[in-house]
Design an enzyme around this catalytic site. Structure first.
Site, mmCIF file in Angstrom:
data_model
loop_
_atom_site.group_PDB
_atom_site.id
_atom_site.type_symbol
_atom_site.label_atom_id
_atom_site.label_comp_id
_atom_site.label_asym_id
_atom_site.label_seq_id
_atom_site.Cartn_x
_atom_site.Cartn_y
_atom_site.Cartn_z
ATOM 1 N N ALA A 84 -3.109 3.785 2.796
ATOM 2 C CA ALA A 84 -4.054 3.521 1.701
ATOM 3 C C ALA A 84 -4.865 2.253 1.901
ATOM 4 C CB ALA A 84 -3.305 3.449 0.371
ATOM 5 N N THR A 112 0.826 -1.204 0.000
ATOM 6 C CA THR A 112 0.000 0.000 0.000
ATOM 7 C C THR A 112 0.861 1.254 0.000
ATOM 8 O OG1 THR A 112 -0.069 0.254 2.413
ATOM 9 C CG2 THR A 112 -1.806 -1.091 1.387
ATOM 10 N N ASP A 113 0.304 2.317 -0.548
ATOM 11 C CA ASP A 113 0.829 3.634 -0.216
ATOM 12 C C ASP A 113 0.504 3.875 1.255
ATOM 13 O OD1 ASP A 113 1.910 6.191 -0.365
ATOM 14 O OD2 ASP A 113 0.900 6.672 -2.244
ATOM 15 N N TRP A 114 1.143 4.876 1.855
ATOM 16 C CA TRP A 114 1.044 5.083 3.299
ATOM 17 C C TRP A 114 -0.382 5.489 3.688
ATOM 18 C CZ3 TRP A 114 4.965 2.908 1.912
ATOM 19 C CH2 TRP A 114 6.074 2.668 2.704
#
Length: 769
Positions: free
Chosen positions: A293, A289-291
């Site tokens: 997300a 994941t993006d941070w």
């Protein structure tokens, strides 16, 4: 989607969708169940197969994972706190000699630490059009990550692709064209991973604006992240294309994005993760994941998500509980852990790799061990990379290179260095049009990186002036400075800022334009340098007779001033080309100028409809027959080049669809079968050596009039001639067949164009399939 939907429930799901989608257009939508079925469910999540070069790593990983407890497997799938400066961490498993993982920003250099370099940004690399240089940058940049104990480099970026002209993160990527971006991301991934540092190619996928990229609160009500709504053909031919090249190169991880895709969050979208990435492209690494997300628990894991960063509230023990109650198969957790460990083995990080985070202090201003990431051997690549990303777009009366000036006048806020250089430079909570306090060498947000030093334009100019005996006058604060009428040239420095988290307020600003016009009114030889973090329109002054030369200097990194002086004085010859289209006026970008905003009835669920299809940037300008200020691929040199001798080989007659084959990383291996070769000759007709970027565009039947399908950057001495060759493979010549779910060669006449830019194409030909 917020719930896990199996194949068995697809019919009911689509039925629900058809009912919901027939709701009155003026009825405000208050539940995301309205959107169910818009992103087709694809289950189960395919297990990594260890195909090709991954075989040995997978064999080791499966043996390793077989020894883990359920809790240890779970711990591999989510970030944890650690006393270091890494962007994220995976916990160690000491009993099996697994030291954990340090993952850190970003694609343009290491952020949040000391003794590292600020490299030219992705956009700057794109403007160089130099594949070999992109690879060398990646090798040496990743070496700094390795020395600092960073296992995973959070880059490179090929999403956003640049659909929205004002998008805040376009500067982190290479180009607005999928082919150019794909060629450069391949070299970047391959180069970085050659030194044992894993890449995390991002942001997958359709992360084309910052506005509403995350859920937020509006008057006490939650507003979902923007949904990028796209058809299957456009997805494949434009946005998935460079990610496919990254997977082909072996990218060890892929970062899923904040936005929704066809109304399903990117990090729980089974179509994009299970279907496109892991099945069609044969991705062997792990999806991270993006941070922040993660928006679902078990549904995300079943949809193909493997790792959550920087931590999780919904996985942990819930994963083992889900396995116990049958909500999730134990094989899914095993696959998540196996993909992560296989990537670690694939990078050979089990042998002679620094301790994770060894050179990443949690506080740079507290006592810490000195770990030097930089190396003297990278100096040439830093400087050359900075030089080659500059694009000369105007040079009337041969204003450049400078010719032994006696007096130079320097103006503009962008000429000087910053007052302070600190950790997390350029992380702002807003997006101004310009960085008015100093020169711009990098954009803002997590892509901004720490520099060993900043060589500002005014510093480099004064060093050169000392050597030459030139006088320098400067005023870097006034918008209407006085000008000595005897000056040989007026050098004006402006910039155009962009940052993560915010889309740009415009493609120009009044203050900078006024400065240029005021100087040009008083100075007959006004030379403008723009450090631009994206497209910058210049229609306010580009045709002023006293504006003799203009350079788009992009974001060159720490050697900014040094590189510029090499070009200004002719020790280096400009060779950059625009990786985007510069319009005469901002309105020429049409609906793709601004980000999409929430509208009724979807105020709580913002929608961004990609109904332009593949027609972004130069494709859109070609389709609408709009004259650009400076077209995609344009750039001037201090010399001139002639094109001749176009040759097209007899095409290999091939079936419409690629032959069936076991999927390898990157997809069906027959996509890379060569079909036809194009060659041409380039002669340097000027008086000095230079480098030319020869560009090949193909007109595929039933597609855009021209699409970039090849480029080669070649050095040519004055008076010499060299040949360039372009090998065109099956994917290059195919369009996506939605019904067959295959790349399809078109039957008919393919047009061939070779030249200097997307609209300066002196050589034309054709072949038939």
């Amino acid at each position: 989607m917020h719930s896990n939907v199996g194949l068995a429930g697809l019919a009911g799901l689509l039925a629900t969708a058809s009912v919901c989608l027939s709701a009155p257009a003026d009825q405000n939508i208050t539940s995301d169940t309205y959107f169910y079925g818009q992103s087709p469910p694809v289950y189960p999540s395919p297990e990594g197969t260890g195909t090709g070069s991954w075989a040995a790593a997978y064999a080791k990983a499966k043996k390793f994972v077989a020894q883990l407890t359920p809790e240890e497997k779970v711990n591999l799938t989510a970030g944890t706190d650690a006393n270091n400066g890494c962007s994220g961490n995976i916990a160690a498993i000491p009993r099996l000699n697994f030291p954990g993982l340090c993952v850190s920003d970003a694609g343009n250099g290491l952020r949040g630490t000391d003794y590292v370099s600020s490299w030219p940004s992705g956009l700057h690399v794109g403007a160089s059009w130099n594949k070999a240089l992109a690879r060398q940058r990646a090798v040496q940049m990743a070496t700094e990550f390795r020395k600092k104990g960073v296992n995973v480099l959070l880059g490179p970026v090929v999403g956003p692709l640049g659909r929205v002209a004002e998008a805040g993160r376009n500067w982190e990527g290479f180009s607005n064209d999928p082919y150019l971006s794909g060629a450069l991301v391949y070299e970047t991934v391959d180069g970085a991973q050659s030194v044992g540092v894993a890449t995390c190619t991002k942001h997958y996928i359709l992360n084309e604006q910052e506005t509403n990229r995350n859920p937020g609160m509006e008057d006490g009500v939650e507003v979902a992240a923007v949904s990028s709504n796209i058809d299957d053909k456009t997805m494949h031919e434009l946005y998935l294309w460079p990610f496919q090249d990254a997977v082909l190169a072996g990218s060890a991880s892929i970062m899923c994005s904040y936005n929704r895709v066809n109304n399903s969050y990117g990090c729980q979208n089974s179509k994009t993760l299970n279907g496109l990435l892991k099945t069609e492209l044969g991705f062997q690494g792990y999806a991270m994941t993006d941070w922040g997300a993660q928006h679902a628990g078990i549904a995300g894991a079943n949809a193909g998500l493997d790792m959550v960063m920087p931590s999780t509230e919904t996985w942990g023990a819930n994963l083992t509980t889900a396995i116990s109650n049958g909500t999730m198969d134990a094989s899914r957790l095993d696959d998540m852990a196996t993909r992560i460990i296989a990537s670690w083995y694939q990078m050979n990080q089990d042998s002679d790799f620094p301790s994770p985070g060894a050179g990443m202090p949690s506080d740079m201003y507290a006592p810490h061990q000195r770990v030097i990431g930089r190396d003297a051997s990278s100096k040439q690549t830093l400087l050359r990379g900075a030089i080659e990303g500059h694009v000369l777009v105007k040079n009337n009366h041969s204003a450049l290179p400078l010719k032994s000036p006696q007096l130079l006048s320097v103006f503009g806020y962008d000429a000087k260095g910053p007052n302070a250089l600190k950790q997390n430079f350029n992380w702002l909570s807003y997006s101004p049009a310009i960085q008015e306090n100093h020169t711009l060498w990098v954009g803002g947000g997590s892509g901004a990186n720490n520099a060993a030093y900043i060589d500002a334009p005014i510093d480099a100019i004064q060093r050169q002036a000392y050597e030459d005996g030139t006088s320098v006058l400067y005023d870097i604060s006034s918008e209407d400075p006085e000008v000595d009428p005897t000056t040989d040239a007026c050098l004006v420095f402006i910039n155009s800022y962009a940052t993560e988290g915010w889309d740009r307020p415009g493609l120009a600003d009044n203050s900078s334009d006024t400065l240029v016009k005021n100087v040009a009114r008083k100075c007959a030889n006004t030379i403008v340098t723009i450090h631009n973090a994206g497209i910058r329109v210049v229609g306010e002054w580009i045709d002023h007779e006293n504006v003799t030369a203009v350079i788009f200097a992009h974001l060159p990194g720490q050697d900014s001033g040094r590189a510029l002086v090499e070009l200004l004085y002719g020790r280096a010859n400009p060779s950059g080309k625009l990786p985007y289209t510069v319009a005469k006026k901002a309105e020429d970008y049409g609906s793709l100028l601004h980000p999409s905003l929430p509208e009724t009835p979807y105020g709580l669920f913002p929608q961004s409809d990609f109904d332009e299809g593949v027609y972004i940037d130069y494709r859109a300008f070609d389709r609408a027959n709009i004259t650009a200020q400076f077209e995609f691929g344009f750039g001037l040199s201090y010399t001139s080049f002639d094109y001749s001798g176009l040759q097209i080989s007899n095409p290999k007659q091939s079936p419409q669809y690629p032959p069936s084959a076991a999927i390898q990383q990157g997809g069906n291996p027959h996509l890379w079968d060569n079909i036809v070769t194009v060659s041409a000759e380039i002669k340097n007709t000027g008086r000095v050596a230079g480098a030319e970027v020869a560009q090949l565009y193909i007109g595929i039947p039933n597609g855009p009039v021209r699409q970039l399908r090849g480029f080669e950057k070649v050095d040519v001495s004055a008076g010499e001639t060299t040949q360039v060759q372009f090998a065109l493979n099956r994917r290059d010549l195919s369009t996506w067949d939605v019904e067959a779910q295959q790349w399809s060669l078109q039957r008919g006449t393919y047009r061939v164009y070779v030249g200097r830019s997307s609209r300066d194409l002196p050589l034309t030909g054709s072949f038939t399939l």
